[in-house]
Structures are given as C-alpha cells and as structure tokens.
Design an enzyme around this catalytic site. Structure first.
Site, PDB file in Angstrom:
ATOM      1  N   TYR A  96     -17.167 -22.715   8.772  1.00 50.34           N
ATOM      2  CA  TYR A  96     -18.096 -22.450   9.585  1.00 50.34           C
ATOM      3  C   TYR A  96     -18.021 -20.785  10.001  1.00 50.34           C
ATOM      4  CZ  TYR A  96     -18.531 -23.181  14.636  1.00 50.34           C
ATOM      5  OH  TYR A  96     -19.235 -23.233  16.027  1.00 50.34           O
ATOM      6  N   ASP A 144     -15.461 -13.219   7.090  1.00 50.88           N
ATOM      7  CA  ASP A 144     -14.957 -13.634   8.874  1.00 50.88           C
ATOM      8  C   ASP A 144     -13.832 -13.869   8.916  1.00 50.88           C
ATOM      9  OD1 ASP A 144     -15.064 -15.988  10.881  1.00 50.88           O
ATOM     10  OD2 ASP A 144     -16.536 -17.081  10.503  1.00 50.88           O
ATOM     11  N   LYS A 193     -10.685 -15.013  18.463  1.00 58.54           N
ATOM     12  CA  LYS A 193      -9.520 -15.830  18.769  1.00 58.54           C
ATOM     13  C   LYS A 193      -8.139 -14.717  19.122  1.00 58.54           C
ATOM     14  CE  LYS A 193     -11.386 -19.661  16.748  1.00 58.54           C
ATOM     15  NZ  LYS A 193     -11.264 -21.036  17.207  1.00 58.54           N
TER      16      LYS A 193
HETATM   17  C1  LIG Z   1     -13.638 -19.070  10.486  1.00 59.38           C
HETATM   18  C2  LIG Z   1     -14.725 -19.081  12.214  1.00 59.38           C
HETATM   19  N1  LIG Z   1     -15.887 -18.602  12.532  1.00 59.38           N
HETATM   20  C3  LIG Z   1     -16.161 -17.951  13.908  1.00 59.38           C
HETATM   21  C4  LIG Z   1     -16.021 -19.127  14.650  1.00 59.38           C
HETATM   22  C5  LIG Z   1     -16.980 -18.583  15.926  1.00 59.38           C
HETATM   23  O1  LIG Z   1     -16.106 -18.177  16.989  1.00 59.38           O
HETATM   24  P1  LIG Z   1     -16.431 -18.745  18.939  1.00 59.38           P
HETATM   25  O2  LIG Z   1     -15.710 -20.103  18.916  1.00 59.38           O
HETATM   26  O3  LIG Z   1     -15.299 -17.994  19.379  1.00 59.38           O
HETATM   27  O4  LIG Z   1     -17.540 -18.166  18.951  1.00 59.38           O
HETATM   28  C6  LIG Z   1     -14.328 -19.888  14.510  1.00 59.38           C
HETATM   29  C7  LIG Z   1     -14.904 -20.551  15.534  1.00 59.38           C
HETATM   30  O5  LIG Z   1     -13.642 -21.626  15.367  1.00 59.38           O
HETATM   31  C8  LIG Z   1     -14.273 -19.971  13.266  1.00 59.38           C
HETATM   32  O6  LIG Z   1     -13.228 -20.798  13.425  1.00 59.38           O
END
Ligand SMILES: Cc1ncc(COP(=O)(O)O)c(C=O)c1O
Length: 413
Positions: free
Chosen positions: A127, A225, A253
């Site tokens: 994700y 990521d 986060k």
């Molecule tokens: C690995 C990862 N990348 C990107 C995101 C997206 O981040 P945001 O919810 O701050 O847009 C998340 C959100 O849970 C995530 O866990």
C-alpha cells in the site's frame, strides 16, 4: 459521509467506534468507555497521544509564529530537512508534503521524469496511498493471487482506459522479481515497495540487496516507501536495519509527530529535477512544510533519540508479544505473531507468512472474533489490522492487555 467515515480504513462492520478523546496510550469513546490504543491512528503516535514534549513544541511554534503557516520558506523546514537527510541521505535533497500519499505520488513522478519511461513496478499487496496505479494489485482476491500472472485488479476508478497498470511483482521472490524487472527494463520508471511488507513482514535475507543490485545495474530508481517503517524499526527505517540504500525514500506518519506530514527525499541528481530554476518538474502543495507538524515531528525525534527510549519501546513490544504467545499456548490456540520492530499482527495460521498473500490463508473469522473480544474488554485494535506500540504503553497497560487477551482467547471457539 459514505459509510459514516472520512477514510475507508476507519470502517469496520457493523459500524466503527467513534472516539472523543485520547491521552497517552488510552482512548475514550463517545459513551465514555476507555480503551488501550493499539491503533495509534495507524501508527504515527509512537510517543502516545498528547505527549508533553510534542504539545509544548506545537504551542511554542504557534506562539512564536503567531500563525499556523507562513506560505514562505521558514527555518523549521531547513532544520528538519537537514536532520532527516542526516539520518537517511546526507548528500541528498528533500521536499516536505502533507501526507504519505503525496510523498509516494511525487516520488514516482520524479522517477518518471528522471528515467523518461512510463511504467511503475510495485509489489503485490503493498500500500502506498490512494493513487490510481499504486492501488492495482493492492488487495487482490484469493483466486487472483493463486493464478499467474500477477494480479491486475484494482479498486473501482483506479484502473481502466487511460490509466497504465503497473507491473506487479512478488515480494520475497527475488528470482521472479529480477526476471520481470529485466524483462520490462526499457519501459520502467521505477520500482517502489514497502521494504517491510504491510509493516510486519520482514524482507528475507538477500531480497532487498538483490533488488538493489538489479535496479542499480539497470539505472532504475529504487523507491523505498518508508511512510510506515521509517521510525518503527529504529531511527532510519528498513534501509538502516537491512543496510540497503534506495534512490528515493518516502516518509510520513511519525515524522509529523501526530500532525499531517510527509516527505520524499533521495539522490540530489533526481530531486534537483524539482528545482524551479530547471523548470522541468512541478511539485507544489499549499500546506507542505506545515510548521506545527515539523515542530511536533522534531520533538518526537528528540524524544525517540533520548538514550534508552527506542530500546525500551522494543523491549515493551517483545514483552507483549511474548505474553500473547504464552496465552495462546495456554489456551491451546495455534497462531502466528509476525513482528518487525514495534509493529506486530496476529494471524490464525500454521506457519509464519512470508508475504501478504500468505496472510490470506489465515482464519480471518477467528481474528475478527478475537478483535471484538478485545474491543469488548477495553483494548482498541482496528479489526484485522496490526498492533502499533508506543513508548507510553507501560507495565500496567501491558498487564491489562494480557488480562483482556486471556478473556478474549478463552471465548474463542
Ligand atoms: C506504507 C504506506 N505508504 C503510504 C501511506 C499513505 O500515507 P497517508 O495515509 O499519510 O497518505 C501509508 C498509509 O497507511 C502507508 O502505510
């Protein structure tokens, strides 16, 4: 609001709980029921809610600036950018965003600009935010996972005419991943992945190194990521823990200390494409570099860096996981607790999962029963999701949690 929520992730059947307030590791719902929080807003509150050091930093920044954001470059941006670069890429460059989603969105755009090729490669089940092509293969059905080629399904609106589907790769399968990357190399803009899958499944020995070698060999930007993993394995994320340096890193986060914040950073020659003097790559966002979030994030890192703090957090996580394992054995219930750093999950299955596809074989009805047993006993976990730990989950909270586990596991069929 469709489903009564502002983000699908917050929903669960038959309806989600609405919370009124939080302090430390505890939440209170609208009816006044108290819970120990193992969701922590899906990870950011690594110091718990309302940590005095973070709250003080927010107040001081607001008082000092007299406003919430300035709409110009400001000192905190420079200080925090330098600090994050010192941790992740000392000679690199960084841009702030308001969310993790924006960080991954711009990272893949940048990689495209650098490579001049269209195709993004991502991994099955990973994700990266609600971005069209990155949602392809995010939650493939069991049938789809069972048959090659890789899943192409996506949530409605994310794929279809006009949207180029990504290449979807298998995590922890270096041979097939390398084969696919080499096969599609001439079209590839980048390879993006969660180096720790879904925040609790570790990369197997050699997987990240192998991926680094093949992408370096072909000059295809490798994007980690680390929105979730950035400060949850230690300071410096999976890239420090596993000794692999990507070309680009996405953060979010924890770096906002509980306020909305993200960042993308990496190689200077790639990031500098965004330099307005070059006029080649456009990145903008009204609230990027939001001062209060940067202050809250830096206060969070100050606390995390204080001697013994992260070690203590890792030890608490271990104590809880071990306690749950003992109770599972006590109740003769077979389950796996995959854990990476300060995040773990509970899966009712025989063998430890190697990939997120494996987790689909777990008994989800049993997990749901456990989650509802815990919710009814004052433990807040978003049903089916991982457990996130904070530095303020103290001895008392852990003991209370283990008592709730005893009751909930006793109630499982
Ligand atoms: C690995 C990862 N990348 C990107 C995101 C997206 O981040 P945001 O919810 O701050 O847009 C998340 C959100 O849970 C995530 O866990």
């Amino acid at each position: 609001m469709p489903g009564g929520v502002t983000a699908n992730v917050k929903y669960f059947d038959p309806y989600p709980l609405a919370m009124r307030k939080a302090r430390g590791c505890r939440l209170w719902d609208l009816d006044g029921n108290a819970y120990i929080d193992y969701c922590l807003s899906f990870g950011p509150f690594i110091l718990g809610h309302g940590h005095p050091r973070v709250v003080k930093a927010i107040h001081e920044t607001l008082d000092g600036a007299g406003t919430t954001t300035l709409g110009t470059p400001h000192e905190l941006e420079a200080i925090y950018a330098e600090r994050l670069l010192r941790i992740f890429r000392p000679a690199g460059r960084l841009r702030f965003t308001v969310s993790g989603t924006e960080a991954t969105l711009h990272a893949i755009r940048l990689a495209r600009a650098y490579r001049g090729r269209p195709l993004v490669a991502k991994f099955e089940g990973h994700y990266h935010g609600a971005i069209n092509e990155l949602l392809v293969g995010h939650e493939p059905s069991t049938e789809e996972r069972a048959r090659p080629p890789a899943p192409e399904s996506a949530t409605d609106g994310a794929s279809g005419p006009g949207v180029r589907n990504p290449l979807v790769l298998p995590f922890n399968n270096l041979e097939e991943t390398e084969r696919q990357i080499r096969r599609h190399a001439k079209d590839l803009a980048c390879v993006i992945l969660e180096p720790v899958e879904r925040s609790y499944i570790a990369p197997e020995r050699g997987f990240l190194h192998g991926l680094r070698e093949v992408t370096e060999d072909l000059d295809i930007p490798l994007v980690f990521d680390e929105v979730m993993s950035g400060f949850r394995l230690g300071l410096g994320g999976a890239q420090h823990a596993f000794g692999v340096t990507p070309d680009l890193t996405c953060l979010g986060k924890v770096i906002g200390g509980g306020l909305p914040c993200g960042a993308f950073l990496g190689r200077a020659d790639i990031l500098d494409l965004a330099d307005p003097a070059g006029d080649g790559f456009f990145h903008s966002s009204t609230f990027a570099g939001y001062p209060l979030a940067l202050a809250a994030g830096m206060a969070t890192l100050d606390e995390l860096e204080s001697p013994g703090t992260f070690e203590g957090l890792l030890a608490t996580t271990q104590t809880l996981v071990q306690g749950i394992q003992e109770r599972l054995i006590g109740h003769s219930i077979r389950a796996q607790i995959p854990r990476v750093g300060t995040v773990f999950s509970i899966l009712f299955m025989e063998n430890a999962p190697r990939t997120s596809s494996d987790t689909l074989r777990a008994d989800s009805a049993r997990r749901r029963e456990l989650d509802f047993g815990l919710l009814g006993r004052g433990i807040f976990v978003k049903p089916s999701k991982p457990f996130y730990m904070s530095t303020v989950h103290d001895h008392e909270a852990i003991e209370e949690t283990l008592r709730a586990f005893d009751g909930a596991l006793g109630g499982l069929a």
